[in-house]
Write an enzyme that holds these catalytic residues in place. Sequence first.
Site, PDB file in Angstrom:
ATOM      1  N   LYS A  17       0.835  -1.212   0.000  1.00  0.00           N
ATOM      2  CA  LYS A  17       0.000   0.000   0.000  1.00  0.00           C
ATOM      3  C   LYS A  17       0.871   1.265   0.000  1.00  0.00           C
ATOM      4  O   LYS A  17       0.659   2.178  -0.783  1.00  0.00           O
ATOM      5  CB  LYS A  17      -0.915   0.028   1.246  1.00  0.00           C
ATOM      6  N   ARG A  49      -9.328   1.005   9.136  1.00  0.00           N
ATOM      7  CA  ARG A  49      -8.834  -0.334   9.417  1.00  0.00           C
ATOM      8  C   ARG A  49      -9.867  -1.207  10.104  1.00  0.00           C
ATOM      9  O   ARG A  49      -9.576  -2.338  10.465  1.00  0.00           O
ATOM     10  CB  ARG A  49      -7.625  -0.232  10.332  1.00  0.00           C
ATOM     11  N   ARG A  67      12.072  -5.654   4.931  1.00  0.00           N
ATOM     12  CA  ARG A  67      11.910  -4.194   4.755  1.00  0.00           C
ATOM     13  C   ARG A  67      12.885  -3.427   5.663  1.00  0.00           C
ATOM     14  O   ARG A  67      13.100  -3.781   6.819  1.00  0.00           O
ATOM     15  CB  ARG A  67      10.474  -3.802   5.110  1.00  0.00           C
ATOM     16  N   ARG A 119      11.689  -1.724  11.207  1.00  0.00           N
ATOM     17  CA  ARG A 119      10.591  -1.312  12.080  1.00  0.00           C
ATOM     18  C   ARG A 119      10.422  -2.323  13.217  1.00  0.00           C
ATOM     19  O   ARG A 119      10.566  -3.526  13.014  1.00  0.00           O
ATOM     20  CB  ARG A 119       9.275  -1.242  11.277  1.00  0.00           C
ATOM     21  N   ARG A 165       0.151  -8.844  13.790  1.00  0.00           N
ATOM     22  CA  ARG A 165      -0.450  -7.867  12.858  1.00  0.00           C
ATOM     23  C   ARG A 165      -1.335  -8.586  11.849  1.00  0.00           C
ATOM     24  O   ARG A 165      -2.383  -8.075  11.466  1.00  0.00           O
ATOM     25  CB  ARG A 165       0.647  -7.090  12.129  1.00  0.00           C
TER      26      ARG A 165
HETATM   27  P1  AP5 Z   1       4.915  -1.501   1.847  1.00  0.00           P
HETATM   28  O1  AP5 Z   1       4.582  -0.707   0.627  1.00  0.00           O
HETATM   29  O2  AP5 Z   1       5.525  -0.802   3.007  1.00  0.00           O
HETATM   30  O3  AP5 Z   1       3.619  -2.305   2.310  1.00  0.00           O
HETATM   31  P2  AP5 Z   1       2.393  -1.788   3.188  1.00  0.00           P
HETATM   32  O4  AP5 Z   1       1.197  -2.516   2.697  1.00  0.00           O
HETATM   33  O5  AP5 Z   1       2.346  -0.305   3.209  1.00  0.00           O
HETATM   34  O6  AP5 Z   1       2.850  -2.380   4.580  1.00  0.00           O
HETATM   35  P3  AP5 Z   1       2.823  -1.800   6.056  1.00  0.00           P
HETATM   36  O7  AP5 Z   1       3.511  -2.826   6.904  1.00  0.00           O
HETATM   37  O8  AP5 Z   1       3.396  -0.409   6.118  1.00  0.00           O
HETATM   38  O9  AP5 Z   1       1.321  -1.760   6.336  1.00  0.00           O
HETATM   39  P4  AP5 Z   1       0.635  -1.748   7.667  1.00  0.00           P
HETATM   40  O10 AP5 Z   1      -0.730  -1.399   7.223  1.00  0.00           O
HETATM   41  O11 AP5 Z   1       0.769  -2.921   8.526  1.00  0.00           O
HETATM   42  O12 AP5 Z   1       1.471  -0.638   8.484  1.00  0.00           O
HETATM   43  P5  AP5 Z   1       1.153   0.854   8.864  1.00  0.00           P
HETATM   44  O13 AP5 Z   1       2.414   1.588   8.856  1.00  0.00           O
HETATM   45  O14 AP5 Z   1      -0.007   1.388   8.115  1.00  0.00           O
HETATM   46  O15 AP5 Z   1       5.864  -2.708   1.370  1.00  0.00           O
HETATM   47  C1  AP5 Z   1       6.406  -3.619   2.315  1.00  0.00           C
HETATM   48  C2  AP5 Z   1       7.762  -4.155   1.774  1.00  0.00           C
HETATM   49  O16 AP5 Z   1       7.522  -4.879   0.568  1.00  0.00           O
HETATM   50  C3  AP5 Z   1       8.769  -3.054   1.405  1.00  0.00           C
HETATM   51  O17 AP5 Z   1      10.060  -3.482   1.734  1.00  0.00           O
HETATM   52  C4  AP5 Z   1       8.629  -2.900  -0.115  1.00  0.00           C
HETATM   53  O18 AP5 Z   1       9.825  -2.486  -0.719  1.00  0.00           O
HETATM   54  C5  AP5 Z   1       8.220  -4.307  -0.541  1.00  0.00           C
HETATM   55  N1  AP5 Z   1       7.270  -4.309  -1.667  1.00  0.00           N
HETATM   56  C6  AP5 Z   1       6.219  -3.465  -1.867  1.00  0.00           C
HETATM   57  N2  AP5 Z   1       5.549  -3.811  -2.981  1.00  0.00           N
HETATM   58  C7  AP5 Z   1       6.177  -4.908  -3.485  1.00  0.00           C
HETATM   59  C8  AP5 Z   1       5.935  -5.750  -4.620  1.00  0.00           C
HETATM   60  N3  AP5 Z   1       4.913  -5.510  -5.471  1.00  0.00           N
HETATM   61  N4  AP5 Z   1       6.763  -6.804  -4.818  1.00  0.00           N
HETATM   62  C9  AP5 Z   1       7.801  -7.054  -3.966  1.00  0.00           C
HETATM   63  N5  AP5 Z   1       8.083  -6.292  -2.884  1.00  0.00           N
HETATM   64  C10 AP5 Z   1       7.271  -5.231  -2.645  1.00  0.00           C
HETATM   65  O19 AP5 Z   1       0.639   0.674  10.373  1.00  0.00           O
HETATM   66  C11 AP5 Z   1       1.518   0.316  11.407  1.00  0.00           C
HETATM   67  C12 AP5 Z   1       0.773   0.279  12.725  1.00  0.00           C
HETATM   68  O20 AP5 Z   1       0.211   1.578  13.004  1.00  0.00           O
HETATM   69  C13 AP5 Z   1      -0.418  -0.673  12.804  1.00  0.00           C
HETATM   70  O21 AP5 Z   1      -0.029  -1.989  13.126  1.00  0.00           O
HETATM   71  C14 AP5 Z   1      -1.245  -0.020  13.920  1.00  0.00           C
HETATM   72  O22 AP5 Z   1      -0.687  -0.287  15.178  1.00  0.00           O
HETATM   73  C15 AP5 Z   1      -1.056   1.468  13.637  1.00  0.00           C
HETATM   74  N6  AP5 Z   1      -2.085   1.989  12.741  1.00  0.00           N
HETATM   75  C16 AP5 Z   1      -1.896   2.510  11.498  1.00  0.00           C
HETATM   76  N7  AP5 Z   1      -3.068   2.894  10.963  1.00  0.00           N
HETATM   77  C17 AP5 Z   1      -4.014   2.599  11.886  1.00  0.00           C
HETATM   78  C18 AP5 Z   1      -5.430   2.735  11.900  1.00  0.00           C
HETATM   79  N8  AP5 Z   1      -6.106   3.255  10.864  1.00  0.00           N
HETATM   80  N9  AP5 Z   1      -6.094   2.317  13.016  1.00  0.00           N
HETATM   81  C19 AP5 Z   1      -5.446   1.823  14.077  1.00  0.00           C
HETATM   82  N10 AP5 Z   1      -4.111   1.640  14.114  1.00  0.00           N
HETATM   83  C20 AP5 Z   1      -3.391   2.031  13.015  1.00  0.00           C
END
Ligand code: AP5
Length: 212
Positions: free
Chosen positions: A12, A87, A126, A159, A170
């Site tokens: 994402k 979420r 990552r 991270r 997660r």
């Molecule tokens: P990346 O693009 O970072 O993937 P992502 O889907 O964004 O993954 P996240 O882990 O950031 O998502 P998340 O939703 O768990 O975390 P968030 O920060 O929002 O890609 C991941 C890796 O894969 C990278 O190394 C990239 O290079 C590689 N990659 C990407 N695309 C690829 C492809 N096509 N092929 C191969 N490799 C690829 O949330 C973190 C925490 O914050 C949550 O756990 C929660 O505690 C809190 N939080 C955030 N939002 C909320 C909410 N709305 N409500 C409550 N808590 C929240």
Amino acid sequence: MVLFFGPPGSGKGTQAKKLSLEKGWPQLSTGDMLRAAIQESSSIGLRAKSFMDRGELVPDQVVIELIAERICHSDCAYGFILDGFPRNRSQAVALNDLLALGHKQIDFAIYFKIEQEQLILRLSGRRICLECRAMYHIQSAPPKLVGICDFCGKKLVQRVDDQPEVIQNRLVVYYQETEPLVEFYRTQNKLEVLNAGQTPEAVALDLMRVLK
Ligand code: AP5
């Protein structure tokens, strides 16, 4: 207005960043906002940290307030990309209510669909730069110098929530809380399903087709 949802590691953030550059729409990532709050040791950051470190969702009220405040900024007037919000169902309802206040609505809810095995590899490899927020993968998108950010020269880190036991939690939280949004947005005729298991370039092409 588009929103991206899907499991951790589904890409994402990668696609939101690219789309933001192409379209000029800001990327509103609640994860990035919360990590910035933790770095600043703000009250929101102090409240969010323990939830994030365990891989739990931060309380709805905190993230809804963050988004409610952010979408009022002038750079959101012509569109924005929600990355990782909503979420769960109550966040999705709150988002609809917030947008309705400005006579707006979501255009597309884009679901990043991918098999679980790919997620573990992506998350465990990552690395991120806390300074400029650049993101890498030790195998598929490595920096030029091991462990150093190409853009600002700072040291890359893993991270806290990309440790194996937190990744597992997660994923559990995702399938319980967030995956039901597939039906929520299908019912609202907003759902678009993207095959997120392809290369980043192929995913980006599919995304452009959806947005046309
Ligand atoms: P990346 O693009 O970072 O993937 P992502 O889907 O964004 O993954 P996240 O882990 O950031 O998502 P998340 O939703 O768990 O975390 P968030 O920060 O929002 O890609 C991941 C890796 O894969 C990278 O190394 C990239 O290079 C590689 N990659 C990407 N695309 C690829 C492809 N096509 N092929 C191969 N490799 C690829 O949330 C973190 C925490 O914050 C949550 O756990 C929660 O505690 C809190 N939080 C955030 N939002 C909320 C909410 N709305 N409500 C409550 N808590 C929240």
